[in-house]
Design a protein around this motif. Structure first.
Motif, mmCIF file in Angstrom:
data_model
loop_
_atom_site.group_PDB
_atom_site.id
_atom_site.type_symbol
_atom_site.label_atom_id
_atom_site.label_comp_id
_atom_site.label_asym_id
_atom_site.label_seq_id
_atom_site.Cartn_x
_atom_site.Cartn_y
_atom_site.Cartn_z
ATOM 1 N N PRO A 1 0.824 -1.213 0.000
ATOM 2 C CA PRO A 1 0.000 0.000 0.000
ATOM 3 C C PRO A 1 0.861 1.268 0.000
ATOM 4 N N LEU A 2 0.363 2.274 -0.667
ATOM 5 C CA LEU A 2 1.030 3.579 -0.630
ATOM 6 C C LEU A 2 0.900 4.174 0.765
ATOM 7 N N ARG A 3 1.978 4.754 1.224
ATOM 8 C CA ARG A 3 1.954 5.387 2.543
ATOM 9 C C ARG A 3 2.492 6.801 2.434
ATOM 10 N N GLN A 4 1.866 7.684 3.176
ATOM 11 C CA GLN A 4 2.332 9.069 3.166
ATOM 12 C C GLN A 4 3.647 9.179 3.928
ATOM 13 N N LEU A 5 4.530 9.989 3.384
ATOM 14 C CA LEU A 5 5.826 10.177 4.017
ATOM 15 C C LEU A 5 5.663 10.913 5.342
ATOM 16 N N ARG A 6 6.309 10.421 6.360
ATOM 17 C CA ARG A 6 6.305 11.060 7.662
ATOM 18 C C ARG A 6 7.728 11.042 8.231
ATOM 19 N N PRO A 7 8.039 11.959 9.135
ATOM 20 C CA PRO A 7 9.342 11.922 9.807
ATOM 21 C C PRO A 7 9.432 10.703 10.718
ATOM 22 N N PRO A 8 10.595 10.445 11.295
ATOM 23 C CA PRO A 8 10.717 9.349 12.251
ATOM 24 C C PRO A 8 9.732 9.505 13.405
#
Length: 794
Positions: free
Chosen positions: A42-49
């Motif tokens: 699945p596509l996932r939105q980029l997030r910081p650590p």
């Protein structure tokens, strides 16, 4: 990058290369999506650590170390105090001594000369350390965070765009958005703007203030409104996405403008003057522990007048200047509080790393020795107009919409208590030491403590990256990155006794220079801020260096150069090493030459003596208009007058504080010249212009014989002169920072003969042409005046 895919946790993906490379599917290509084997990650939105905090950086403007109550000053700053009570106060945090350089260093984590911002943008040169053009090798923090999944916004002042790129046609790759990594920008470009009538941008688009001062508009409040709205929307729509908000109000830069209910809070508090105020502030600073008990109050230098030596008639004006400024600072802190409150109401404050930097340099000593009611008057070299009687007659208006005030040098010096000197003086702590509060409840356990480790504005970027567990990138947008030059401050968060890690820092501004190393500082003041030219320049090698032992002398009060000549020479060599490393060389104390494009090597924004403006053109600043000062010039417009006659503005320059306007009133062409709000001259056609297409023209025949002289203005309709009139004196240098729009006077009005807002030309404008004559007298402009305008607007 909006999305990423993969089997690993987003916090584990490599982040040294930005944008983070997207994973691609490498499995078998199937024919039918209904095939059971047609399964994809699945596509996932980029997030910081995980655990990366929100980040709020607040940067005030022209606030000295001794101004805010949080650091012992007279202006109440309850928001800064509230954050300090549950956070940390840094007492040895430093800036560069000037606006654009501090902001460039703050946003990149590199020293100001490294990123080409050795001075303000208006004084850029072709030398690498002074171009005002940030190298692609030094990506800003906002870009780093955005490409790691942060939401980013800048609200407020931006003075990092090269001046030849500030017009409505850009280019925009060095504007906050899109070029500097901010997804959203609301604020203004340049060093200053009017708090009541600001020149606003949203992204790259010009926007209007929502109302007038009479309707309750004030820029600082508007900026807080926009910041609050952005944060709320961000956290409601993407609650799992941390934000980076850079909130940089134009306050408390001049003009010092604030609603009177704020300045009235300080009535009578400064009646005994700036020398007594320094003593009181110093005592409070010792009580608060922001200076040691054994610290010494530095002396007031002879070029700064004593309070008791000021003209008795000026004293009420001087007192009101400081009351007005203190109210301005408290009002600004209140707006910061509204942003902080909004974050807290969203339940996000504990997870927000806050840097509240109280000033981008020391207090401004650019208001002359007596202060000013309209800074444009003094900037134009006409301070003699502002006699004590003149200032006293306008006392009740000071700080309001009809004023553009700045306080006297003595108040600026007091606002930098306990240190020597002021803004622009990078050699001494008065120009570079700014009280800073850090707040992050989830990030450290210390509460209400003081940190004395030496730090600098370049340390903010590595601290934010460390808090977010994001590495400094090696490559951004395909460009190999230069190292971040600051030091991560997190080592000091929970350890007051931790040895400081920022052990060496150079300072330089206009030849004022210094070097800090392991507690010692060697400094030399090359130039005084309010003294520009006159007399031979001191050679750099003839500058007198001072030496201070910071372990025994907190305030730089005791020069020990004679006692430790070897130490001084060692630090002087170290300064040269650092200056070579960071593009400080060649040292440049030129002033007039750096302002002029032909001599400085920067591009010229408006070449030639003819300019054609077309309908729809707007948001032009004075620097975007062909130079018509101290010379004859003409304005010709082709217009279509409607049945019943025309009204409204064809073109104007400036506003309530000074300017000119060419407009129609009851069908009659009119030219108004506003001499700094002191007197207005009107030349008006005797009869209305008939319906239909016409060329209307104003010819400004300059008297000559010097600067700021008078002129005869003649109005023409279809080539026929219809009226002539006199203007007895004109402005020699500039009219300020308001927008020029074709077909209307959009902010404060040059004349009360037409209303604010609803004054657009009721007919059709085909074109407007400005022709500047060949009889210019700009060669007679005092170079000091040109430099004063450039410097005092930053």
């Amino acid at each position: 990058m909006g999305t990423t895919s993969g089997t690993h946790d987003p916090g584990d993906i490599g982040r040294q290369i930005l944008p983070i490379p997207r994973e691609t599917y490498s499995g078998t290509a199937l024919y039918d999506a209904k095939d059971p084997d047609a399964r994809y990650i699945p596509l996932r939105q980029l997030r910081p650590p995980a655990g990366a905090p929100n980040v709020l950086i607040v940067l005030l403007d022209d606030v000295g170390f001794g101004a805010s109550s949080t650091f012992g000053g007279p202006a109440q700053t309850p928001t800064a105090q509230r954050l300090a009570d549950t956070g940390l106060r840094y007492t040895r945090f430093h800036t560069t001594a000037l606006c654009s350089p501090t902001r460039a260093a703050l946003l990149t984590g590199r020293n100001h000369h490294t990123v080409g911002m050795g001075s303000i943008t208006e004084m850029a040169t072709a030398a690498p350390g002074y171009t005002s053009v940030r190298p692609d090798t030094c990506a800003p923090l906002a870009e780093m965070l955005k490409l790691n999944g942060y939401a980013t916004a800048q609200v407020g002042k931006c003075h990092e765009v090269p001046i030849w790129e500030t017009s409505p046609v850009g280019p925009f790759d060095r504007w906050p958005s899109p070029g500097n990594g901010f997804e959203y920008f609301y604020g203004f470009l340049g060093g200053e703007t009017d708090q009541w009538y600001p020149t606003l941008r949203e992204g790259t688009t010009r926007v209007e203030p929502w109302g007038t001062p009479e309707e309750g508009y004030h820029l600082s409040e508007d900026l807080a409104d926009k910041a609050v709205a952005w944060v709320r929307q961000q956290k409601v729509l993407t609650p799992d996405k941390p934000f980076f908000l850079y909130f940089a109000p134009g306050a408390t830069h001049a003009p010092h403008q604030v609603p009177p209910q704020w300045s009235d809070r300080y009535r009578g508090r400064f009646d005994d003057g700036w020398d007594a105020l320094r003593e009181r502030t110093f005592a409070r600073q010792k009580e608060l522990g922001v200076v040691p008990p054994d610290a010494e109050l530095t002396r007031r230098h002879d070029v700064i007048p004593a309070w008791e030596d000021m003209d008795e008639m000026l004293l009420p004006v001087l007192r009101r200047q400081m009351e007005n400024y203190a109210g301005f600072l408290e009002h600004t802190d209140h707006q910061v509080g509204r942003v902080v409150d909004a974050i807290e109401q969203l339940g996000a404050l504990d997870d927000t790393l806050v840097f509240y930097i109280i000033g981008d340099n020391g207090a401004s000593a650019e208001g002359t020795l007596q202060g000013t009611f309209n800074e444009l008057i003094s900037l134009n070299g006409l301070s003699a107009i502002e006699t004590p009687e003149f200032l006293a007659s306008r006392l009740d208006q000071l700080g309001g919409p009809d004023s553009s005030p700045h306080y006297a040098v003595g108040w600026a010096h007091a606002m930098d208590t306990p240190y020597q000197w002021t803004k622009q003086v990078a050699s001494h702590w008065g120009g570079t030491r700014n009280g800073t509060v850090v707040h992050w409840p989830r990030g450290f356990s210390a509460r209400g403590e003081i940190r004395d480790q030496f730090h600098h504005v370049v340390d903010v970027v590595p601290t934010v990256l460390a808090a977010a567990r994001i590495p400094a990138p090696t490559t951004v947008n395909g460009v190999r990155q230069a190292p971040v030059e600051g030091v991560d401050m997190t080592y000091s968060f929970d350890d007051a006794s931790a040895p400081e890690r920022h052990v060496t820092q150079y300072f330089e501004m206009f030849g004022n220079r210094g070097i800090y190393h392991c507690g010692w500082s060697a400094v030399t003041k090359h130039r005084t801020p309010w003294q520009f030219l006159g007399g031979p320049a001191v050679a750099f090698d003839d500058d007198v260096w001072e030496l201070y032992d910071g372990t025994a002398d907190w305030t730089q009060a005791r020069d020990v150069a004679r006692e430790h000549p070897d130490r001084l020479h060692e630090l002087q060599r170290l300064f040269l090493i650092e200056a070579t490393r960071h593009n400080v060389l060649p040292l440049d104390d030129r002033t007039y030459e750096r302002v002029l494009p032909g001599l400085s090597g920067k591009p010229r924004l408006v070449p030639g003596t003819r300019q054609v403006l077309l309908p729809g053109m707007q948001a032009l600043l004075e620097m975007h208009i062909v130079n018509c000062r101290n010379r004859s010039w003409s304005l010709t417009a082709q217009v279509d007058v409607p049945d019943g006659g025309a009204s409204g503005v064809v073109l104007n320059l400036g506003g309530h504080a000074g300017g000119w306007s060419f407009y129609f009133l009851e069908g009659r062409p009119t030219f108004c010249y506003n001499f700094f709000g002191i007197e207005r001259s009107y030349i008006r056609a005797p009869s209305p212009v008939a319906a239909g297409v016409h060329q209307v023209r104003s010819e400004f025949a300059y008297d000559g014989g010097g600067l700021g002289k008078g002129a005869t203005v003649t109005l023409f309709v279809d080539g026929t002169p219809v009226v002539a009139g006199r203007i007895e004196r004109t402005e020699p240098i500039g009219f300020g920072y308001e927008y020029t729009d074709v077909g209307r006077d959009s902010l404060s009005t040059v004349t009360p003969e037409y209303p604010a807002g609803d004054n657009g030309f009721t007919g059709r404008i085909d074109w407007v042409q400005i022709d500047a004559g060949e009889d210019g007298h700009d060669h007679l402009v005092d170079p000091a005046d040109v430099v004063r305008v450039a410097l005092f607007r930053q």
